[in-house]
Scaffold this active site. Sequence first.
Site, short mmCIF file in Angstrom:
data_model
loop_
_atom_site.label_atom_id
_atom_site.label_comp_id
_atom_site.label_asym_id
_atom_site.label_seq_id
_atom_site.Cartn_x
_atom_site.Cartn_y
_atom_site.Cartn_z
N SER A 214 0.84 -1.20 0.00
CA SER A 214 0.00 0.00 0.00
C SER A 214 0.88 1.25 0.00
CB SER A 214 -0.97 -0.04 1.18
OG SER A 214 -2.00 0.89 1.02
N GLU A 330 -9.53 -5.81 -3.73
CA GLU A 330 -8.91 -4.77 -2.90
C GLU A 330 -9.94 -4.08 -2.01
OE1 GLU A 330 -5.83 -3.95 -2.40
OE2 GLU A 330 -4.68 -4.82 -4.03
N HIS A 437 -7.70 -5.80 0.54
CA HIS A 437 -6.51 -4.97 0.63
C HIS A 437 -5.73 -5.30 1.91
CE1 HIS A 437 -3.99 -1.56 -0.27
NE2 HIS A 437 -4.20 -1.03 0.92
#
Length: 526
Positions: A214, A330, A437
């Site tokens: 990320s 995600e 995610h």
Amino acid sequence: MRTYFTFLTLLIFMISSATAQNNPQVKISNGALEGTFNVATGVNSFKGIPYALPPVGDLRWKEPQPAANWTGVLKADHFSHMAMQKRVYSDMIFRADTMSEDCLYLNVWVPAKQSAKKLPVLVYFYGGGFVSGDGSEPRYDGESMAQKGIIAITVNYRLGIFGFFAHPELTKESAHHASGNYGLLDQNAALRWVQANIAAFGGDPKLVTIAGESAGSISVSAQMASPLSKDLINGAIGESGAMIKPTTPPMSLADGEQNGVNVATNLKANSLAELRAISADQLLDYAAKPGNFRLSATVDGYFLPKTPAAIFAAGEQAHVPLLVGWNSTEVPYQAFTGGDMPTPENYAAKVKQQFGDNAAEVLKLYPGSTQEEVIKSATALASDRFIAYSTWKWADLQAKTGTKPVYRYVFSCPRPPEVHGGSTFTKLPPAMVGASHASEIEFAMGNLQYDKVYAWTADDYKVSATMQNYFANFIKTGNPNGGGLPVWTPNTNGSPVNFININIDTKLQPETDGGRYLFLDKFYSK
């Protein structure tokens, strides 16, 4: 009785002396360190090593300065302060118990058994949207990687307003006429520290791979692009994210400076001295309120002479092997549909609202004729716009202009049910089918055992072993293949685009969603 206490005292002394002798010591450029040895894993760890001066007082919003030397032996047996941050993400668990602007520390895990060869090095940047995160999080722990013959490092860096504040006066006082990228410069300072010191731990400064998830992955793309860092690394791993529109593109220096002027005005600070005199807690509270601070890196002419996308397009980035990918789910479909029911009618209306004249093309690429199809397509569209497209674009540019292989993956192994009170139950909505995610971190780093929230299965540990071995092979050789793993072919300019689908049945697959990314590429390049 006196004889008994004398014997007990001697025994305690002997035990403590033996323990002290087992603690590893290393001499680095700033002084001697004493870490700890885990007899169960055969790994030495050195935690809380300062790699720069504390960025406090007059050093707030300045480039990181070299760490001070010390005399004697520095006890590197605990995690140091985490960067200033609010509690933003519920899945973050910190082993550091203090928070401070004085946060520029790193942690090193090293195989205790000496090797005849210099060891490869992994430098991992944590995620958290550049507003949260810490190198002490168990999911980033380097012990498992160290057991595979790799020196693993996690790095703390400045976050939020402390790491990304630009201002005309800061630009003016800078020797490089730049401001705003302090968190990224911290990461660069850590990479320079690695070059100067990793040999003392048995590491090879010519075999350094950077990785992150990320915001950490976005950082990796930025470090690859920066002329300050591109020659300090030999490989890169990106897990969901790149500093490319629409995810987190940098703003111009002028916009960053205006952002800083607005902040100073709102805080009634008339000088840098007054801004630096504001307490860290007050700054944090101010920046955490919506609309008060626009967090973004800047094209400052120093760390970033151009946007990363422009640097990659020109072939001016680090020419190193890249392993890069994203997760199959995600974000859930609601990130696109909002509170509307996922009906074909609502979905078509939302697409028309969001994409206007391009709506028909979007509905061909992300069709929604049934509720099931709407959920699938809205999930894909939301995930692409959030972070998958920017990661795809990074991989695509590197394959076209780089000179080294690009290995693409999609991680699609869903988390198991959560553990609660000795039983398991599922909280996730039906839309979250696949890997959400950040769910791959524990798998990639070999750290499932640290996450007690989920009821991990034998299949999960199998997937983790596969993913971690791919990563470990890549860190060691620049190629993830080997050890009986499913063959993973790289992408190069003009070759068929494949990706490895990491799941219980990990396999190589041809790209079938290229049309989606090419459309978004056209859409976001306007």
